[in-house]
Design a protein around this motif. Structure first.
Motif, PDB file in Angstrom:
ATOM      1  N   LEU A  33       0.818  -1.205   0.000  1.00 30.92           N
ATOM      2  CA  LEU A  33       0.000   0.000   0.000  1.00 30.92           C
ATOM      3  C   LEU A  33       0.856   1.262   0.000  1.00 30.92           C
ATOM      4  CD1 LEU A  33      -2.889   1.180   0.271  1.00 30.92           C
ATOM      5  CD2 LEU A  33      -2.614   1.040   2.755  1.00 30.92           C
ATOM      6  N   ALA A  34       1.950   1.246   0.772  1.00 31.93           N
ATOM      7  CA  ALA A  34       2.805   2.432   0.883  1.00 31.93           C
ATOM      8  C   ALA A  34       3.936   2.443  -0.137  1.00 31.93           C
ATOM      9  CB  ALA A  34       3.389   2.514   2.299  1.00 31.93           C
ATOM     10  N   GLY A  35       4.136   1.323  -0.843  1.00 33.16           N
ATOM     11  CA  GLY A  35       5.225   1.265  -1.813  1.00 33.16           C
ATOM     12  C   GLY A  35       6.592   1.201  -1.169  1.00 33.16           C
ATOM     13  N   VAL A  36       6.694   0.500  -0.017  1.00 35.09           N
ATOM     14  CA  VAL A  36       7.966   0.365   0.698  1.00 35.09           C
ATOM     15  C   VAL A  36       8.226  -1.109   0.938  1.00 35.09           C
ATOM     16  CG1 VAL A  36       7.728   2.618   1.804  1.00 35.09           C
ATOM     17  CG2 VAL A  36       6.842   0.588   2.970  1.00 35.09           C
ATOM     18  N   THR A  37       9.377  -1.420   1.540  1.00 36.82           N
ATOM     19  CA  THR A  37       9.719  -2.806   1.829  1.00 36.82           C
ATOM     20  C   THR A  37       9.083  -3.254   3.136  1.00 36.82           C
ATOM     21  OG1 THR A  37      11.725  -2.240   3.050  1.00 36.82           O
ATOM     22  CG2 THR A  37      11.925  -2.491   0.657  1.00 36.82           C
ATOM     23  N   ARG A  38       9.045  -4.583   3.333  1.00 37.63           N
ATOM     24  CA  ARG A  38       8.552  -5.123   4.608  1.00 37.63           C
ATOM     25  C   ARG A  38       9.407  -4.643   5.763  1.00 37.63           C
ATOM     26  NH1 ARG A  38       5.892 -10.067   4.658  1.00 37.63           N
ATOM     27  NH2 ARG A  38       6.117  -9.926   6.920  1.00 37.63           N
ATOM     28  N   ALA A  39      10.710  -4.510   5.526  1.00 34.27           N
ATOM     29  CA  ALA A  39      11.604  -4.052   6.592  1.00 34.27           C
ATOM     30  C   ALA A  39      11.234  -2.646   7.052  1.00 34.27           C
ATOM     31  CB  ALA A  39      13.052  -4.091   6.119  1.00 34.27           C
ATOM     32  N   THR A  40      10.835  -1.803   6.112  1.00 39.06           N
ATOM     33  CA  THR A  40      10.435  -0.442   6.479  1.00 39.06           C
ATOM     34  C   THR A  40       9.196  -0.468   7.364  1.00 39.06           C
ATOM     35  OG1 THR A  40      11.363   0.428   4.434  1.00 39.06           O
ATOM     36  CG2 THR A  40       9.757   1.803   5.565  1.00 39.06           C
ATOM     37  N   VAL A  41       8.238  -1.316   7.043  1.00 41.69           N
ATOM     38  CA  VAL A  41       7.033  -1.431   7.878  1.00 41.69           C
ATOM     39  C   VAL A  41       7.406  -1.895   9.282  1.00 41.69           C
ATOM     40  CG1 VAL A  41       4.806  -2.586   8.142  1.00 41.69           C
ATOM     41  CG2 VAL A  41       5.568  -1.851   5.879  1.00 41.69           C
ATOM     42  N   SER A  42       8.328  -2.854   9.374  1.00 45.94           N
ATOM     43  CA  SER A  42       8.773  -3.321  10.695  1.00 45.94           C
ATOM     44  C   SER A  42       9.426  -2.187  11.483  1.00 45.94           C
ATOM     45  CB  SER A  42       9.757  -4.482  10.530  1.00 45.94           C
ATOM     46  OG  SER A  42       9.145  -5.585   9.903  1.00 45.94           O
ATOM     47  N   ASN A  43      10.220  -1.358  10.798  1.00 49.79           N
ATOM     48  CA  ASN A  43      10.835  -0.215  11.467  1.00 49.79           C
ATOM     49  C   ASN A  43       9.787   0.760  11.970  1.00 49.79           C
ATOM     50  OD1 ASN A  43      13.439  -1.118  11.099  1.00 49.79           O
ATOM     51  ND2 ASN A  43      13.715  -0.049   9.154  1.00 49.79           N
ATOM     52  N   TRP A  44       8.753   1.013  11.182  1.00 56.84           N
ATOM     53  CA  TRP A  44       7.676   1.909  11.618  1.00 56.84           C
ATOM     54  C   TRP A  44       7.017   1.374  12.891  1.00 56.84           C
ATOM     55  CZ3 TRP A  44       4.989   2.506   6.169  1.00 56.84           C
ATOM     56  CH2 TRP A  44       5.729   3.413   5.407  1.00 56.84           C
ATOM     57  N   ARG A  45       6.778   0.067  12.915  1.00 51.30           N
ATOM     58  CA  ARG A  45       6.112  -0.521  14.083  1.00 51.30           C
ATOM     59  C   ARG A  45       6.956  -0.352  15.343  1.00 51.30           C
ATOM     60  NH1 ARG A  45       5.259  -6.520  12.474  1.00 51.30           N
ATOM     61  NH2 ARG A  45       4.628  -6.620  14.677  1.00 51.30           N
ATOM     62  N   ARG A  46       8.288  -0.501  15.203  1.00 55.91           N
ATOM     63  CA  ARG A  46       9.159  -0.418  16.379  1.00 55.91           C
ATOM     64  C   ARG A  46       9.396   1.022  16.835  1.00 55.91           C
ATOM     65  NH1 ARG A  46      12.210  -4.220  13.417  1.00 55.91           N
ATOM     66  NH2 ARG A  46      13.704  -2.581  12.887  1.00 55.91           N
ATOM     67  N   ARG A  47       9.528   1.932  15.873  1.00 61.88           N
ATOM     68  CA  ARG A  47      10.023   3.273  16.194  1.00 61.88           C
ATOM     69  C   ARG A  47       8.935   4.316  16.429  1.00 61.88           C
ATOM     70  NH1 ARG A  47      14.908   3.709  11.673  1.00 61.88           N
ATOM     71  NH2 ARG A  47      16.103   1.886  12.381  1.00 61.88           N
ATOM     72  N   HIS A  48       7.717   4.013  16.014  1.00 61.84           N
ATOM     73  CA  HIS A  48       6.666   5.029  16.123  1.00 61.84           C
ATOM     74  C   HIS A  48       5.563   4.531  17.050  1.00 61.84           C
ATOM     75  CE1 HIS A  48       8.424   7.442  12.898  1.00 61.84           C
ATOM     76  NE2 HIS A  48       8.609   6.311  12.234  1.00 61.84           N
ATOM     77  N   PRO A  49       5.468   5.120  18.232  1.00 64.20           N
ATOM     78  CA  PRO A  49       4.448   4.670  19.195  1.00 64.20           C
ATOM     79  C   PRO A  49       3.022   4.835  18.682  1.00 64.20           C
ATOM     80  CG  PRO A  49       6.102   6.065  20.252  1.00 64.20           C
ATOM     81  CD  PRO A  49       6.335   6.169  18.790  1.00 64.20           C
ATOM     82  N   ASP A  50       2.818   5.781  17.755  1.00 65.03           N
ATOM     83  CA  ASP A  50       1.461   6.019  17.269  1.00 65.03           C
ATOM     84  C   ASP A  50       1.075   5.107  16.107  1.00 65.03           C
ATOM     85  OD1 ASP A  50       3.291   7.193  15.549  1.00 65.03           O
ATOM     86  OD2 ASP A  50       1.942   8.829  14.981  1.00 65.03           O
ATOM     87  N   PHE A  51       1.965   4.176  15.732  1.00 65.40           N
ATOM     88  CA  PHE A  51       1.598   3.240  14.665  1.00 65.40           C
ATOM     89  C   PHE A  51       0.410   2.405  15.147  1.00 65.40           C
ATOM     90  CE2 PHE A  51       1.879  -0.595  12.089  1.00 65.40           C
ATOM     91  CZ  PHE A  51       2.153  -0.070  10.829  1.00 65.40           C
ATOM     92  N   PRO A  52      -0.582   2.164  14.285  1.00 69.12           N
ATOM     93  CA  PRO A  52      -1.795   1.445  14.718  1.00 69.12           C
ATOM     94  C   PRO A  52      -1.473   0.117  15.390  1.00 69.12           C
ATOM     95  CG  PRO A  52      -2.108   2.341  12.517  1.00 69.12           C
ATOM     96  CD  PRO A  52      -0.665   2.582  12.862  1.00 69.12           C
TER      97      PRO A  52
END
Length: 706
Positions: free
Chosen positions: A17-36
């Motif tokens: 959906l975002a046009g990024v890698t799976r690794a980037t999504v994993s980084n978002w989950r770890r680094r951003h407390p507001d990630f759903p």
């Protein structure tokens, strides 16, 4: 209720959906407390509310424009049994593609009842030819996904809609030991079927066809009758649709079933076979098929399923018909299969073995082999040699142009004149059958081509080649010495210079440069199956590839290597090119476009920076953009590391000072290029001389002739 309210998506869906890698999504989950937070799934495979994910991505500016393909994905996600629905929608894609443009554009505007009536009649016409969809039915609950599907067909095309359905089907099938055959590899395998006169076989079979990539390559090369079988109905259905879309004039027959246990084409013989058989499948039917008539070269041991596929393919060939199979390298040497290998060699059924570089196909860490087979003609004399090609010998990083050149430059001359074929020392050799029929019957090309038989060495030819390579080495070394003697590099003050910097994002906003990029073809077809591309026309414009920039060579790609339906940037003189993907153990490479390269298309995985020459010197920009510390600070991802160009930093210096730095960076570029050429020349001459000396074809300097 909003159709999307109950939709749940996985991390893989978010990456698409975002046009990024799976690794980037994993980084978002770890680094951003507001990630759903996860809304379902399991601890190891959580799912997320689609609306919440969209809102979070939109707030960060990471949500691309909602495309018809994205809306189709969402519609499938919200429909119960979406995998089954995706299969039933395949005939609809084919039915819509057969309409003219005006009729197709009118379909999404129909009322639900009219839409369902059209689908019920139109899809039935083609469903009988698509495995697993013969009894497809469409109730009122399917109207939303149907409408989304037709909008995707209208806007993005039938192939793109098929790719979206394939994503869902692939998730449901899971791992089966069968992998997609990359298009460059499929094209190479098809080219090996062309005879010495340039004619391509009319009928081709793939008994493990998957989604049809090998048969599509055969159709592009000229095949007019395509036969395929796959054990998975979902894959067979995709193959049928893809082939009818890409080769509408061909006679196509695709069936479901296990080709070894339940051959759907029993009794059929074709001009050629292409096959990428299942990898590592132990339960292939050894006990049930012990007395099968296909085992003309010996009953395959239980641990040698690939040799069962080899004989299955040979059984479906007409005399002199040819087959090309993608094989694990262990098949060429395993002890259990040596008797069958020996019989294949002895009878002339095995014509060539080609070793490919790592990364050519899944499993990516293994250098796979191509086996070229030919069904012997009764009463004909068996060939006296087998061609062995080590295409991985001098190709460190996968470069399909180099692989094709290495393989075809050996195969075509061998096909034309097997007795007069001289080969290339260390790369290709026509090995006498008597040499191969030793105790091990090891067919691994590297072990044979790097130790050629003495009879294959030609002293006069080797001496002439060595002299020519020595001349190239001396020329390259002289150039390198001249460059290394130039220039002084005085130290700075006691401490390194400190300067103000600006990010590329700042320079873009200020108009000092512009940034261009070409989308990767793989991202255009999100299932992993590349879009079918036309063969390059004679007048097709060249395209600079990432490998060209890495190796500092002229453009080697063409328009056919680039995605369709998007604007393709043309490089201009003084543009700065930077490789986007960071390879393990190698630094990013930047290069300035020279006058003779202007007008080429920009290939995927390259970043193009176009500076305002009144404000930025191109070589100054290239030097600092590619600086190791700069690139590392702008890198994103873990398994696949990309450069985020907007985060790169450039010193703010006067133009005159930039030009002094630019001249220095240009000299370093020339020095690196000269060193690489000298290194390549030294490798070639030492390899050839070593082969000649150890094989007895050349004498040491000063030895004299006997």
């Amino acid at each position: 209720m909003n159709q999307q309210a109950s939709a749940f998506v996985t991390a893989a869906d978010i990456s698409r959906l975002a046009g990024v890698t799976r690794a980037t999504v994993s980084n978002w989950r770890r680094r951003h407390p507001d990630f759903p937070a996860p809304a379902g799934g399991t601890d190891t495979s959580p799912t997320y509310d689609l609306d919440a994910v969209r809102a979070w991505l939109s707030a960060r500016g990471q949500l691309p424009e909602d495309t018809p393909a994205d809306r189709l994905r969402t519609a499938l996600r919200t429909h119960p049994g979406d995998g089954e629905l995706a299969l039933r929608l395949l005939p609809v894609v084919l039915a819509a593609a057969r309409l003219d443009r005006r009729e197709r554009e009118a379909l999404p505007e129909l009322r639900d009842d009219a839409l369902l009536r059209w689908v019920g009649s139109a899809a039935d016409d083609g469903a009988q030819d698509i495995p697993g969809t013969e009894d497809a039915a469409y109730g009122p609950e399917a109207s939303g996904p149907l409408r989304a599907l037709l909008q995707c067909v209208v806007r993005d095309g039938a192939e793109a809609a098929t790719d979206v359905l394939a994503e869902r089907l692939l998730e449901d099938t899971g791992g089966t030991g069968t992998y997609l055959t990359p298009r460059p590899l499929a094209d190479l395998m098809a080219r090996l079927l062309t005879d010495s006169a340039g004619a391509f076989p009319a009928s081709v079979l793939d008994p493990a066809c998957g989604t049809g990539s090998l048969l599509a390559a055969a159709a592009s090369a000229g095949a007019t009758a395509l036969h395929g079988q796959d054990v998975l109905a979902a894959q067979a259905a995709q193959a049928a649709v893809r082939l009818r879309l890409s080769a509408p004039e061909a006679a196509i027959s695709v069936r479901t079933g296990d080709s070894l246990r339940a051959d759907a084409f029993k009794g059929l013989t074709t001009d050629a076979v292409l096959c990428n058989p299942p990898y590592g499948v132990r339960d292939w039917g050894h006990d049930d098929l012990a007395y099968d008539q296909r085992w003309a070269y010996g009953v395959p041991p239980k641990g040698e399923p690939e040799l069962a596929w080899v004989q299955h393919c040979l059984a479906h060939l007409t005399p002199r018909g040819r087959a090309v199979l993608l094989m694990p390298p262990a098949v060429a040497e395993r002890t259990a299969g040596r008797r069958i290998r020996a019989q294949l060699v002895r009878d002339g059924a095995l014509r060539a073995v080609v070793s490919l570089p790592q990364g050519a196909a899944t499993p990516l860490h293994i250098g796979l082999h191509l086996w070229v087979l030919e069904r012997p003609e009764p009463q004909a004399e068996a060939p006296g040699t087998v061609l062995l090609v080590d295409a991985a010998a001098e190709i460190r990083d996968l470069d399909w142009d180099a692989v094709n050149d290495t393989v075809l430059s050996a195969w075509r001359p061998y096909l034309d004149d097997q007795d007069g074929f001289t080969g290339a020392p260390g790369i290709a050799a026509a090995m006498p059958v008597t040499d191969l029929l030793d105790e091990a019957v090891d067919l691994t090309p590297a072990r044979r081509t790097r130790t050629p038989s003495r009879q294959a060495l030609r002293p006069a030819l080797l001496a002439r080649q060595a002299s020519e390579l020595y001349d190239q080495l001396r020329e390259a070394a002289t150039h390198l010495v001249g460059l290394s003697a130039e220039g002084e590099w005085p130290p700075a003050d006691d401490r390194p210079r400190d300067w103000r910097t600006a990010t590329v994002a700042d320079l873009l906003r200020g108009g000092a440069l512009s940034l261009l990029h070409t989308a990767s073809p793989a991202r255009r077809t999100r299932s992993g199956q590349p879009l079918s591309q036309p063969e390059p026309e004679p007048a097709a414009w060249p395209a600079l590839t990432a490998a060209d920039v890495f190796e500092n060579r002229p453009a080697s790609g063409t328009e056919a290597d680039l995605p369709t339906g998007v604007a393709l940037p043309l490089v201009q003189e003084s543009d700065v090119l930077l490789t986007e993907i960071l390879r393990a153990g190698r630094a990013a490479v930047a290069r300035v476009v020279e006058p003779g390269e202007a007008g080429c298309f920009l290939g995927p995985h390259l970043l193009l920076f176009r500076p305002d020459r009144r404000r930025l010197d191109p070589w100054f920009l290239a030097g600092f953009l590619a600086a190791e510390q700069n690139v590392n600070a702008a890198a994103t991802g873990t398994s696949l590391v990309r450069v985020d160009p907007r985060r790169l930093r450039v010193p703010l210096l006067p133009l005159a000072e930039q030009q002094r730095y630019g001249a220095a960076f240009r000299r370093l570029h020339e020095l690196r290029t000269a060193a690489r050429r000298a290194d390549q020349a030294a490798e070639e001459v030492t390899r050839l001389l070593g082969t000649g000396l150890t094989g007895g074809a050349l004498l040491p300097d000063g030895h004299g002739s006997a």
